[in-house]
Design a protein around this motif. Structure first.
Motif, PDB file in Angstrom:
ATOM      1  N   ALA A 161       0.817  -1.209   0.000  1.00  0.00           N
ATOM      2  CA  ALA A 161       0.000   0.000   0.000  1.00  0.00           C
ATOM      3  C   ALA A 161       0.851   1.260   0.000  1.00  0.00           C
ATOM      4  CB  ALA A 161      -0.936   0.017   1.207  1.00  0.00           C
ATOM      5  N   GLN A 162       1.970   1.199   0.726  1.00  0.00           N
ATOM      6  CA  GLN A 162       2.827   2.379   0.809  1.00  0.00           C
ATOM      7  C   GLN A 162       4.286   1.963   1.001  1.00  0.00           C
ATOM      8  OE1 GLN A 162       1.447   4.590   4.211  1.00  0.00           O
ATOM      9  NE2 GLN A 162       1.758   2.898   5.629  1.00  0.00           N
ATOM     10  N   ILE A 163       5.179   2.938   0.857  1.00  0.00           N
ATOM     11  CA  ILE A 163       6.598   2.689   1.085  1.00  0.00           C
ATOM     12  C   ILE A 163       6.822   2.581   2.588  1.00  0.00           C
ATOM     13  CG2 ILE A 163       8.942   3.572   0.786  1.00  0.00           C
ATOM     14  CD1 ILE A 163       7.639   2.928  -1.869  1.00  0.00           C
ATOM     15  N   SER A 164       7.322   1.443   3.047  1.00  0.00           N
ATOM     16  CA  SER A 164       7.543   1.258   4.488  1.00  0.00           C
ATOM     17  C   SER A 164       8.994   1.486   4.899  1.00  0.00           C
ATOM     18  CB  SER A 164       7.108  -0.156   4.911  1.00  0.00           C
ATOM     19  OG  SER A 164       7.805  -1.144   4.178  1.00  0.00           O
ATOM     20  N   GLN A 165       9.903   1.391   3.951  1.00  0.00           N
ATOM     21  CA  GLN A 165      11.311   1.683   4.241  1.00  0.00           C
ATOM     22  C   GLN A 165      11.982   2.155   2.966  1.00  0.00           C
ATOM     23  OE1 GLN A 165      13.685  -1.609   5.677  1.00  0.00           O
ATOM     24  NE2 GLN A 165      15.507  -0.353   5.959  1.00  0.00           N
ATOM     25  N   GLN A 166      12.720   3.231   3.067  1.00  0.00           N
ATOM     26  CA  GLN A 166      13.393   3.821   1.914  1.00  0.00           C
ATOM     27  C   GLN A 166      14.900   3.713   2.092  1.00  0.00           C
ATOM     28  OE1 GLN A 166      11.916   5.983  -0.871  1.00  0.00           O
ATOM     29  NE2 GLN A 166      13.935   5.410  -1.597  1.00  0.00           N
ATOM     30  N   ALA A 167      15.590   3.184   1.087  1.00  0.00           N
ATOM     31  CA  ALA A 167      17.048   3.167   1.130  1.00  0.00           C
ATOM     32  C   ALA A 167      17.564   4.603   1.033  1.00  0.00           C
ATOM     33  CB  ALA A 167      17.604   2.323  -0.015  1.00  0.00           C
ATOM     34  N   ILE A 168      18.710   4.859   1.615  1.00  0.00           N
ATOM     35  CA  ILE A 168      19.296   6.194   1.574  1.00  0.00           C
ATOM     36  C   ILE A 168      19.692   6.532   0.143  1.00  0.00           C
ATOM     37  CG2 ILE A 168      21.237   7.620   2.336  1.00  0.00           C
ATOM     38  CD1 ILE A 168      21.257   5.984   4.922  1.00  0.00           C
TER      39      ILE A 168
ATOM     40  N   LYS B   8      24.638  -1.500  -1.178  1.00  0.00           N
ATOM     41  CA  LYS B   8      24.378  -0.216  -0.519  1.00  0.00           C
ATOM     42  C   LYS B   8      22.899   0.140  -0.440  1.00  0.00           C
ATOM     43  CE  LYS B   8      28.846   2.010  -1.365  1.00  0.00           C
ATOM     44  NZ  LYS B   8      29.209   2.084   0.065  1.00  0.00           N
ATOM     45  N   HIS B   9      22.084  -0.496  -1.242  1.00  0.00           N
ATOM     46  CA  HIS B   9      20.671  -0.123  -1.284  1.00  0.00           C
ATOM     47  C   HIS B   9      19.746  -1.302  -0.953  1.00  0.00           C
ATOM     48  CE1 HIS B   9      21.591   3.878  -2.828  1.00  0.00           C
ATOM     49  NE2 HIS B   9      22.539   3.284  -3.536  1.00  0.00           N
ATOM     50  N   VAL B  10      19.723  -2.304  -1.803  1.00  0.00           N
ATOM     51  CA  VAL B  10      18.765  -3.401  -1.628  1.00  0.00           C
ATOM     52  C   VAL B  10      18.995  -4.138  -0.315  1.00  0.00           C
ATOM     53  CG1 VAL B  10      17.904  -5.563  -2.571  1.00  0.00           C
ATOM     54  CG2 VAL B  10      18.465  -3.667  -4.105  1.00  0.00           C
ATOM     55  N   LEU B  11      20.230  -4.512  -0.034  1.00  0.00           N
ATOM     56  CA  LEU B  11      20.509  -5.330   1.146  1.00  0.00           C
ATOM     57  C   LEU B  11      20.459  -4.554   2.455  1.00  0.00           C
ATOM     58  CD1 LEU B  11      23.282  -7.648  -0.337  1.00  0.00           C
ATOM     59  CD2 LEU B  11      20.942  -8.271   0.303  1.00  0.00           C
ATOM     60  N   THR B  12      20.266  -3.245   2.377  1.00  0.00           N
ATOM     61  CA  THR B  12      20.061  -2.467   3.605  1.00  0.00           C
ATOM     62  C   THR B  12      18.589  -2.474   4.026  1.00  0.00           C
ATOM     63  OG1 THR B  12      19.672  -0.380   2.431  1.00  0.00           O
ATOM     64  CG2 THR B  12      21.960  -0.926   2.969  1.00  0.00           C
ATOM     65  N   LEU B  13      17.701  -2.956   3.147  1.00  0.00           N
ATOM     66  CA  LEU B  13      16.280  -3.015   3.461  1.00  0.00           C
ATOM     67  C   LEU B  13      15.962  -4.270   4.278  1.00  0.00           C
ATOM     68  CD1 LEU B  13      14.967  -1.933  -0.052  1.00  0.00           C
ATOM     69  CD2 LEU B  13      15.136  -0.511   2.000  1.00  0.00           C
ATOM     70  N   LYS B  14      14.971  -4.180   5.116  1.00  0.00           N
ATOM     71  CA  LYS B  14      14.630  -5.264   6.038  1.00  0.00           C
ATOM     72  C   LYS B  14      14.246  -6.541   5.286  1.00  0.00           C
ATOM     73  CE  LYS B  14      11.602  -6.364   9.952  1.00  0.00           C
ATOM     74  NZ  LYS B  14      10.482  -5.899  10.799  1.00  0.00           N
ATOM     75  N   ASP B  15      14.874  -7.647   5.685  1.00  0.00           N
ATOM     76  CA  ASP B  15      14.567  -8.972   5.122  1.00  0.00           C
ATOM     77  C   ASP B  15      14.622  -8.966   3.590  1.00  0.00           C
ATOM     78  OD1 ASP B  15      14.085  -9.971   7.714  1.00  0.00           O
ATOM     79  OD2 ASP B  15      11.986  -9.321   7.636  1.00  0.00           O
ATOM     80  N   ALA B  16      15.619  -8.298   3.047  1.00  0.00           N
ATOM     81  CA  ALA B  16      15.706  -8.136   1.594  1.00  0.00           C
ATOM     82  C   ALA B  16      15.716  -9.463   0.846  1.00  0.00           C
ATOM     83  CB  ALA B  16      16.952  -7.326   1.236  1.00  0.00           C
TER      84      ALA B  16
END
Length: 280
Positions: free
Chosen positions: A124-131, A223-231
């Protein structure tokens, strides 16, 4: 009637959904609230407004640079001048990617075009955004990043001689001074640098070029994908010309990092159209 726009700095794709769910399409120049809007406004007036079949009830605008309240207000004002009788909603292009790629399903949505970005979407929405540090400090895996690495190799003289000769023949005006002029004295330096990815595409099977592309994508994942939760538990989806045209290498890097790739689209507009059509 609903009007949907997916806008980058270069071009904007427009889709109209009428009351019978008939879809029309058009294109205009791009818009980024960080830059002057004059060309965009003139382009919409000449290339979009005359083709609209009737009064637009809603405008859903997804734009590059629309990630801050200030920029969203700028975009809102520009669009209100063009569509004064319409209800206007402005969204970040990251939400465009998520809705186009994932629909109502949870997943990780990534943009790999001139720039790069990644986020975790809950359906539904963005829950976590990579830097995201922008092209000067970040944009790993993007067209800008790929082009920058290629250009620096060429200018430093570290490309294999065969590739150096091919590059020089294709781009005879590329010298240190010309590159610096484009970077520091001309608009849209990120677009200029990203334009050299066409050379990478043509020679991607050459070992040096393959490794260059592979390494840039590897940095993006790290630096981006693997910093997200449970990627590694989610499907990772991509939109953008770089992801689309280099999808074979992108999938190989993902596989090596135990990441499950889902959809890979060149542009999000078709997925966005389907998303909003379902809301009618």
């Amino acid at each position: 009637m609903i009007l949907i726009a997916d806008s980058g700095s270069t071009k904007t794709d427009w889709r109209v959904i009428d009351t019978d769910k008939k879809i029309s399409q058009m294109q205009s120049k791009g818009f980024n609230p960080n830059y002057d809007s004059g060309d965009f406004i003139n382009s919409v007036r000449h290339q979009v407004l005359p083709k609209l079949p009737a009064t637009i009830r809603q405008v859903h605008f997804y734009g590059a640079g629309c990630s801050t309240k200030t920029n969203c207000v700028i975009a809102q004002e520009v669009l209100s001048s063009l569509f004064p009788k319409s209800s206007i909603s402005v969204y970040h292009d990251m939400l465009a990617a998520a809705r186009a790629l994932c629909g109502h399903q949870a997943g990780i949505a990534c943009i790999l075009g001139t720039g790069s970005n990644a986020s975790l979407y809950d359906g539904a929405q963005i829950s976590q955004q990579a830097i995201n540090l922008g092209y000067l400090l970040g944009d790993e895996g993007s067209g800008y990043h790929l082009g920058k690495i290629l250009l620096t190799h060429f200018l430093y003289g570290t490309l294999p001689i065969e590739l150096t000769q091919k590059f020089a023949k294709r781009y005879p005006k590329v010298t240190r001074d010309k590159v610096l002029e484009n970077l520091y004295h001309k608009p849209y330096p990120n677009r200029y640098v990203a334009s050299f990815t066409k050379f990478l595409f043509d020679y991607q099977k050459q070992p040096t070029i393959y490794k260059l592309i592979y390494d840039c994508f590897a940095v993006f994942f790290d630096k981006h994908v693997l910093t997200l939760k449970d990627a590694q538990q989610h499907r990772v989806h991509f939109v953008g010309s770089i992801a689309f045209y280099f999808s074979n290498i992108l999938r190989q890097v993902a596989n090596d990092k135990k990441i499950h790739v889902g959809n890979v689209l060149e542009t999000p507009i078709a997925g966005l159209t389907l998303y909003h059509e379902e809301q009618l």
